[in-house]
Design a protein around this motif. Structure first.
Motif, short mmCIF file in Angstrom:
data_model
loop_
_atom_site.label_atom_id
_atom_site.label_comp_id
_atom_site.label_asym_id
_atom_site.label_seq_id
_atom_site.Cartn_x
_atom_site.Cartn_y
_atom_site.Cartn_z
N UNK A 55 36.16 -53.40 5.48
CA UNK A 55 36.14 -52.05 4.95
C UNK A 55 35.59 -52.06 3.34
N UNK A 56 36.28 -53.00 2.78
CA UNK A 56 36.10 -53.05 1.33
C UNK A 56 34.65 -53.22 1.09
N UNK A 57 33.67 -54.06 1.88
CA UNK A 57 32.45 -54.04 1.96
C UNK A 57 31.70 -52.81 2.02
N UNK A 58 32.15 -51.72 3.14
CA UNK A 58 31.65 -50.54 3.29
C UNK A 58 32.15 -49.60 1.80
N UNK A 59 33.09 -50.02 1.39
CA UNK A 59 33.39 -48.97 0.18
C UNK A 59 32.42 -49.27 -1.03
N UNK A 60 32.20 -50.61 -0.87
CA UNK A 60 31.27 -51.16 -2.08
C UNK A 60 29.82 -50.51 -1.99
N UNK B 287 32.12 -64.23 19.43
CA UNK B 287 32.81 -64.91 18.39
C UNK B 287 33.58 -63.93 17.17
N UNK B 288 33.04 -62.64 17.68
CA UNK B 288 33.58 -61.49 16.48
C UNK B 288 35.15 -61.46 16.67
N UNK B 289 35.95 -61.01 15.55
CA UNK B 289 37.28 -60.96 15.90
C UNK B 289 37.62 -59.62 16.46
N UNK B 290 36.92 -58.54 15.97
CA UNK B 290 37.20 -57.31 16.49
C UNK B 290 35.91 -56.52 17.06
N UNK B 291 35.35 -57.40 18.12
CA UNK B 291 34.07 -56.81 18.87
C UNK B 291 34.30 -55.42 19.42
N UNK B 292 35.10 -55.37 20.16
CA UNK B 292 35.40 -54.10 21.15
C UNK B 292 35.41 -52.96 20.23
N UNK B 293 36.33 -53.19 19.04
CA UNK B 293 36.40 -52.09 18.07
C UNK B 293 35.11 -51.58 17.35
N UNK B 294 34.60 -52.68 16.82
CA UNK B 294 33.64 -52.53 15.75
C UNK B 294 32.34 -52.12 16.41
N UNK B 295 32.17 -52.68 17.80
CA UNK B 295 30.84 -52.17 18.31
C UNK B 295 30.80 -51.44 19.70
N UNK B 296 31.88 -51.22 19.97
CA UNK B 296 31.98 -50.07 21.36
C UNK B 296 33.02 -49.01 20.92
N UNK B 297 34.16 -49.29 20.71
CA UNK B 297 35.19 -48.29 20.45
C UNK B 297 34.75 -47.42 19.22
N UNK B 298 33.94 -47.75 18.19
CA UNK B 298 33.30 -47.27 17.15
C UNK B 298 32.88 -45.86 17.74
N UNK B 299 32.13 -45.79 18.67
CA UNK B 299 31.43 -44.74 19.12
C UNK B 299 32.74 -43.71 19.33
N UNK C 52 39.52 -47.88 12.93
CA UNK C 52 39.17 -48.94 13.71
C UNK C 52 40.28 -50.17 13.37
N UNK C 53 40.20 -50.56 11.97
CA UNK C 53 40.94 -51.71 11.49
C UNK C 53 42.51 -51.20 11.62
N UNK C 54 42.72 -50.12 11.50
CA UNK C 54 44.27 -49.49 11.50
C UNK C 54 44.52 -49.86 13.08
N UNK C 55 43.76 -49.73 13.87
CA UNK C 55 43.89 -50.19 15.41
C UNK C 55 44.37 -51.68 15.79
N UNK D 20 49.27 -45.94 9.02
CA UNK D 20 48.59 -44.61 8.56
C UNK D 20 47.47 -44.94 7.88
N UNK D 21 46.38 -44.13 8.09
CA UNK D 21 44.87 -44.19 7.62
C UNK D 21 45.19 -44.19 6.00
N UNK D 22 45.65 -43.57 5.27
CA UNK D 22 45.75 -43.37 3.92
C UNK D 22 46.06 -44.46 3.22
N UNK D 23 46.88 -45.69 4.00
CA UNK D 23 47.10 -46.82 3.47
C UNK D 23 45.69 -47.57 3.14
N UNK D 24 44.61 -47.31 3.95
CA UNK D 24 43.42 -48.05 3.51
C UNK D 24 42.57 -47.38 2.16
N UNK D 25 43.10 -46.30 1.82
CA UNK D 25 42.51 -45.83 0.61
C UNK D 25 43.44 -45.53 -0.64
#
Length: 338
Positions: free
Chosen positions: A104-109, A167-179, A317-320, A331-336
């Motif tokens: 998430x920090x990369x995305x914010x950057x 090998x991805x830690x959160x593959x289902x979340x980041x590449x499937x559940x993301x949709x 996704x990261x909160x999940x 809470x999602x607000x914790x990430x911002x």
């Protein structure tokens, strides 16, 4: 006037996007091609008639030498951040295949960099441009059965990913559940406020990260969404958009097959099932993504979904994942928080 595009990533998926999406586009043509694999680069260059001088194995060199309006990133997801940052620093608009990035920090950057350089950054959440999803959203807006009360959604498939995906830690979340999380936000026109989730694995799944996920997403509408998904189930697979039931005050709205093929249905209190006609859609799926990206560049406005908008999807996704790890509501607000 046509826009010039540098296409980065020409593996199986990336080359398919080039062939089936970019080539037919009325908005874009290739300024150049980039892939680390010289053979994949040669084959794509020949297929798409891109001169050898405009083919690169190094994206940094391509960005410094080519004249273009935008960069399309179809490289594998661990490389998204590095490539997108370089493209934005060189002054290009950027369209990135989901997931945006892996942190998430990369995305914010990257969002801040795009704003500083007055560039647009868009994420390919292409289900927003599917006729089924647009029809479902219209039904929710029209509220033929009253207001939504809660939502249930699931997506099941038997999918063996590529080596990096396994090998991805959160593959289902980041590449499937993301949709599907993006669909929650889009369909309900809401933000997710908190998550209670669990992910888990099987001993012989082949995945390093958990291939199963269940979550409850609370929204600022007060409409909870109950979600379940797996990458490794046997039996009937779901369509990519998933299966949805929206419980409303006087009945239900479904994205499912209720007897007349996969589509959008309403079921009233008398249990009368009606299949809704699909909304005509000029640009389906990623065709719609590319058309929206071009229009946003020309109009100098944020595309939908922009990188800024996608921060909310990523945070959910990261909160999940964090909810599962911490075994508590997140809470999602914790990430911002600053």
């Amino acid at each position: 006037m046509g826009l010039k595009l540098i296409h980065v990533g020409l593996g199986g998926h990336g080359r398919g996007v080039a062939r089936n999406i970019v080539v037919p586009s009325a908005d874009f043509s290739f300024a150049g091609l980039v892939d680390k694999n010289p053979e994949a680069l040669r084959e794509a260059g020949e297929e798409f008639a891109v001169a050898n001088a405009n083919r690169y194995t190094d994206h940094e060199l391509a960005f410094s030498e080519l004249e273009a309006d935008a960069v399309l990133i179809e490289a594998f997801s661990p490389a998204h951040y590095e490539i997108a940052k370089s493209a934005l620093e060189q002054g290009f608009h950027v369209l990135i295949e989901k997931p945006f990035v892996l942190h998430l920090e990369e995305a914010k950057e990257l969002v801040a960099l795009a704003k500083a350089n007055d560039r647009q950054i868009m994420i390919n959440q292409n289900y927003r441009f599917n006729a089924t999803v647009l029809t479902l959203k219209q039904a929710l807006l029209q509220q033929p059965l009253g207001k939504p009360l809660f939502v249930e959604s699931h997506f099941f498939c038997n999918h063996i990913g590529r080596a990096y995906q396994l090998a991805l830690e959160n593959y289902i979340l980041l590449e499937m559940t993301v949709h599907h999380v993006d669909m929650i936000r889009f369909l309900l026109d809401t933000e997710i406020t908190s998550v209670s989730g669990k992910t888990w694995n099987e001993p012989d799944s082949g995945y390093l990260g958990d291939p199963h996920v269940q979550a409850v997403y609370e929204t600022n509408l007060g409409v909870p969404v109950f979600y379940l998904s797996s990458l490794i189930v046997q039996g009937i697979a779901d369509p990519w958009e998933g299966v949805w039931r929206i419980q409303c005050e006087q009945g239900t709205i479904h994205l499912d097959d209720l007897g007349e093929g996969y589509g959008v249905y309403t079921v009233n209190a008398e249990k009368v099932i009606t299949k809704l006609p699909l909304i005509p859609n000029k640009h389906e799926g990623i065709h719609g993504t590319l058309a929206e990206f071009a229009e946003a560049i020309r109009e100098n406005r944020a595309p939908q979904p922009s990188g800024l908008d996608n921060l909310q999807t990523l945070a959910a996704l990261f909160a999940t994942a964090d909810s599962s790890r911490l075994k508590r509501h997140v809470a999602i607000e914790d990430y911002f928080r600053n």
